[in-house]
Design a protein around this motif. Sequence first.
Motif, PDB file in Angstrom:
ATOM      1  N   LEU A 106     -10.262   0.564   7.276  1.00 46.22           N
ATOM      2  CA  LEU A 106      -9.147  -0.381   7.222  1.00 46.22           C
ATOM      3  C   LEU A 106      -9.600  -1.673   6.551  1.00 46.22           C
ATOM      4  N   LYS A 107      -8.807  -2.104   5.580  1.00 45.80           N
ATOM      5  CA  LYS A 107      -9.135  -3.337   4.851  1.00 45.80           C
ATOM      6  C   LYS A 107      -7.930  -4.270   4.862  1.00 45.80           C
ATOM      7  N   ALA A 108      -8.112  -5.427   5.516  1.00 47.89           N
ATOM      8  CA  ALA A 108      -7.042  -6.415   5.609  1.00 47.89           C
ATOM      9  C   ALA A 108      -7.307  -7.573   4.647  1.00 47.89           C
ATOM     10  N   ASN A 109      -6.242  -8.236   4.245  1.00 51.16           N
ATOM     11  CA  ASN A 109      -6.356  -9.428   3.409  1.00 51.16           C
ATOM     12  C   ASN A 109      -5.515 -10.544   4.007  1.00 51.16           C
ATOM     13  N   LYS A 110      -5.362 -11.630   3.274  1.00 51.02           N
ATOM     14  CA  LYS A 110      -4.651 -12.798   3.817  1.00 51.02           C
ATOM     15  C   LYS A 110      -3.166 -12.526   4.080  1.00 51.02           C
TER      16      LYS A 110
ATOM     17  N   GLN B 152       0.647   4.751   8.570  1.00 48.03           N
ATOM     18  CA  GLN B 152       1.914   4.191   8.104  1.00 48.03           C
ATOM     19  C   GLN B 152       2.116   2.778   8.647  1.00 48.03           C
ATOM     20  N   ILE B 153       1.756   2.557   9.899  1.00 48.08           N
ATOM     21  CA  ILE B 153       1.864   1.219  10.497  1.00 48.08           C
ATOM     22  C   ILE B 153       1.013   0.216   9.722  1.00 48.08           C
TER      23      ILE B 153
ATOM     24  N   LYS C  99       0.737  -4.252   5.378  1.00 48.48           N
ATOM     25  CA  LYS C  99      -0.151  -4.652   4.279  1.00 48.48           C
ATOM     26  C   LYS C  99      -1.636  -4.598   4.636  1.00 48.48           C
ATOM     27  N   VAL C 100      -1.991  -3.599   5.448  1.00 45.67           N
ATOM     28  CA  VAL C 100      -3.400  -3.304   5.714  1.00 45.67           C
ATOM     29  C   VAL C 100      -3.742  -2.039   4.930  1.00 45.67           C
ATOM     30  N   ALA C 101      -4.643  -2.162   3.982  1.00 43.84           N
ATOM     31  CA  ALA C 101      -5.000  -1.016   3.137  1.00 43.84           C
ATOM     32  C   ALA C 101      -5.832  -0.010   3.921  1.00 43.84           C
TER      33      ALA C 101
END
Length: 254
Positions: free
Chosen positions: A164-168, A203-204, A209-211
Amino acid sequence: MNIKILKETHDKVVYHISDAELSIVNALRRLIIEEVPTITIEEVTFAKNNSALYDEIMAHRLGLLPLTSDIKSYNFQDDCKCEGKGCARCQVKMVLQAKGPCTVYASDLKSKDPKIKPVYPETPITILLKGQDLQLEATAKLGTGKQHSKFSPGLAYYRFYPILKANKDSNIKKCAELSENLEVKNSKIEIKDITKWNEAQEQICEQNKVAVEYDKENFIFTVESWGQLDIKKIPNISLKIFEDKLKDLDKQVK
């Protein structure tokens, strides 16, 4: 290749396989399903059957019953010293006699070998009414899922390890609210139990917007047993078959 057990029950084991090639992992999956042998009813001879089920339907039901399989004590019939005629080294005789009114269960099958018996004795086979009889002899043999799916010892499947990769712009708190298997730690979104990861959680993450990326060298590998063999022995047997196939290939190449 490194293998670690993540979760284990009496009929299911989940492994983490790391530093592995997809082709090897898929070969292991296919070996478990198609090559690991079990003992299953292959032939049924009816002396009497005036139940509501035709002989063919009854034989089909019997053939799908999982039987505890002592595969070390039996040979494949084609490879046996009896030359395929059938003997105690390559087949097991089982008899069933029942008279109605009653429900006929798998436990009513009496095996000549106490090690070979129905895994789930309370499985119903048929219902006999008053005056109905069922008498038969079944022959169980060693086989593989490649011959027929009824010989398959269980189900094997895998998925790539998720990252899981999150951004701003990611709403990681919303992800944790929507799924019990996602949590926020040190401002990062993490999976609590990797064995429970599924498409709904993916899907969640994507909606917030979490890759979600997948490591193509790390796998969550699951084996589910139908009960014929010990769940932890199934992968070991498949690896031994794999090793024998590689040795045979090496000889042919040379």
